[in-house]
Design a protein around this motif. Structure first.
Motif, short mmCIF file in Angstrom:
data_model
loop_
_atom_site.label_atom_id
_atom_site.label_comp_id
_atom_site.label_asym_id
_atom_site.label_seq_id
_atom_site.Cartn_x
_atom_site.Cartn_y
_atom_site.Cartn_z
N ARG A 2 40.86 45.91 19.59
CA ARG A 2 42.02 46.20 18.73
C ARG A 2 43.30 45.91 19.51
O ARG A 2 43.47 46.36 20.64
CB ARG A 2 41.99 47.64 18.25
CG ARG A 2 43.06 47.92 17.19
CD ARG A 2 42.66 49.05 16.27
NE ARG A 2 43.65 49.31 15.23
CZ ARG A 2 43.73 48.62 14.09
NH1 ARG A 2 42.87 47.64 13.85
NH2 ARG A 2 44.64 48.91 13.18
N GLU A 27 54.09 40.42 6.01
CA GLU A 27 52.66 40.73 6.12
C GLU A 27 51.80 39.58 5.63
O GLU A 27 50.82 39.20 6.29
CB GLU A 27 52.32 41.98 5.31
CG GLU A 27 52.69 43.29 5.96
CD GLU A 27 52.19 44.48 5.18
OE1 GLU A 27 52.19 45.59 5.74
OE2 GLU A 27 51.81 44.31 4.00
N ILE A 31 49.20 37.66 8.07
CA ILE A 31 47.77 37.68 7.78
C ILE A 31 47.24 36.26 7.59
O ILE A 31 46.17 35.91 8.11
CB ILE A 31 47.50 38.53 6.52
CG1 ILE A 31 47.70 40.00 6.85
CG2 ILE A 31 46.09 38.30 5.99
CD1 ILE A 31 47.67 40.92 5.65
N CYS A 34 46.92 34.59 10.95
CA CYS A 34 45.78 35.15 11.69
C CYS A 34 44.46 34.59 11.17
O CYS A 34 43.56 34.25 11.95
CB CYS A 34 45.78 36.68 11.57
SG CYS A 34 47.00 37.54 12.58
N TRP A 43 41.36 41.04 6.11
CA TRP A 43 42.36 41.85 6.79
C TRP A 43 42.06 43.34 6.67
O TRP A 43 42.40 44.12 7.57
CB TRP A 43 43.76 41.55 6.27
CG TRP A 43 43.98 41.85 4.81
CD1 TRP A 43 43.75 41.04 3.75
CD2 TRP A 43 44.50 43.08 4.28
NE1 TRP A 43 44.08 41.67 2.57
CE2 TRP A 43 44.55 42.91 2.87
CE3 TRP A 43 44.92 44.29 4.82
CZ2 TRP A 43 45.00 43.93 2.02
CZ3 TRP A 43 45.37 45.29 3.99
CH2 TRP A 43 45.41 45.10 2.60
N PHE A 48 44.03 45.64 9.54
CA PHE A 48 45.39 45.13 9.72
C PHE A 48 46.40 46.09 9.09
O PHE A 48 46.23 46.53 7.95
CB PHE A 48 45.54 43.75 9.07
CG PHE A 48 46.89 43.14 9.26
CD1 PHE A 48 47.14 42.28 10.32
CD2 PHE A 48 47.94 43.44 8.39
CE1 PHE A 48 48.40 41.72 10.50
CE2 PHE A 48 49.19 42.89 8.57
CZ PHE A 48 49.43 42.02 9.62
N CYS A 65 52.57 45.73 14.45
CA CYS A 65 51.37 45.54 13.65
C CYS A 65 50.15 45.69 14.55
O CYS A 65 50.26 45.61 15.78
CB CYS A 65 51.37 44.18 12.95
SG CYS A 65 50.86 42.80 13.99
N PHE A 67 45.59 44.98 14.57
CA PHE A 67 44.36 44.54 13.92
C PHE A 67 43.26 44.42 14.97
O PHE A 67 43.54 44.39 16.18
CB PHE A 67 44.55 43.19 13.20
CG PHE A 67 45.05 42.08 14.08
CD1 PHE A 67 44.17 41.29 14.83
CD2 PHE A 67 46.41 41.79 14.15
CE1 PHE A 67 44.63 40.26 15.63
CE2 PHE A 67 46.88 40.76 14.94
CZ PHE A 67 45.99 39.98 15.69
N THR A 69 40.04 42.21 16.43
CA THR A 69 39.56 40.83 16.46
C THR A 69 38.57 40.65 17.61
O THR A 69 38.65 41.35 18.62
CB THR A 69 40.73 39.84 16.63
OG1 THR A 69 40.22 38.50 16.65
CG2 THR A 69 41.52 40.11 17.89
#
Length: 262
Positions: A2, A27, A31, A34, A43, A48, A65, A67, A69
């Protein structure tokens, strides 16, 4: 893994930060890029999230922000290469899997930039700004939509910087349009259109008083968010700096966007 990113953007050509199906938003742009990099497919599954919303025309210096991955190195190394010129990352951090930039934000700081045109009294505005410290009822300063109107202001001050009056305010959270409505009140006091007694009455949510009209969105910058984590800086390319300064030629009030590069 994260990851959290500090994100800056020029809000002029975005329809706000929150994702919308048919409009360009921060956003939505983030997104999409990404996903183009293969950082995640869904997302929602990636968790996200942004730390909060900004309206159309509002800028950000340090939005946050986060997320999850499986390709953290690609995210850190390539996001700034693919993001558009009016949106970029200024720092990154590894977090634990429970981190949420909205719920873990301790304080939020906004700045509003006003031209010093000689018609407002700085001392009067400074006195008025100090009255906002503490907990008040901001019913007349916002669109509540069922939310609690009481907010606690930790810092509220105004100073002159590079030909601007700069109003800076810090709190754990804000209501919709709250900062822009506060600016409207401060300018009215600086121009002797209302006095501090009127401001106090507004802060007491005195019945039958008119709600304030928000100041223009273009002067507002989400300046900083403290989530209690340390970010590693990411370089801002010369191409992006050039793009920011080019926009100044078309938007007179956009002189302030240079601050986003600090």
């Amino acid at each position: 893994m994260r990851l959290a990113f500090q994100v800056a953007y020029i809000g002029t050509d975005f329809h706000g930060s929150q994702m919308q199906a048919s409009s360009r938003t921060v956003e939505g742009t983030f997104i999409r890029d990404c996903q183009d990099l293969g950082l995640f497919d869904d997302w929602r599954k990636a968790g996200f999230a942004f730390s909060g919303r900004t309206d159309r025309g509002v800028h950000a210096r340090r939005q946050i922000c986060a997320f999850t991955t499986s390709l953290p190195e690609r995210a850190i190394g390539r996001l700034n290469r693919i993001l558009p010129e009016d949106c970029w990352c200024t720092g990154w951090a590894e977090t634990d899997e429970t981190f949420h930039p909205r719920y873990h934000a301790k304080t939020r700081t906004y700045r509003y930039y006003l031209y010093d045109d000689g018609t407002t009294d700085l001392a009067c505005m400074q006195e008025a700004a100090s009255l906002l410290l503490g907990t008040h009822n901001f019913t007349h300063f916002s669109r509540l939509k069922g939310k609690n109107p009481e907010k606690t202001i930790l810092s509220s001050q105004i100073h002159i910087e590079n030909g601007f009056y700069v109003y800076e305010i810090t709190a754990p959270g804000f209501l919709w349009n709250m900062v822009r409505c506060i600016v409207t009140a401060l300018v009215a006091i600086g121009r002797n259109e209302i006095d501090t007694d009127y401001l106090t009455a507004l802060l007491n949510a005195t019945p039958r008083m008119r709600h304030l009209t928000p100041a223009p969105a273009e002067g507002l910058i989400l300046w900083d968010i403290d989530c209690g984590i340390t970010f590693t800086p990411l370089a801002v390319s010369g191409r992006r700096k050039d793009a920011v300064r080019e926009r100044r030629r078309y938007f007179e009030t956009m002189k302030k966007v240079d601050m986003l590069l600090d």
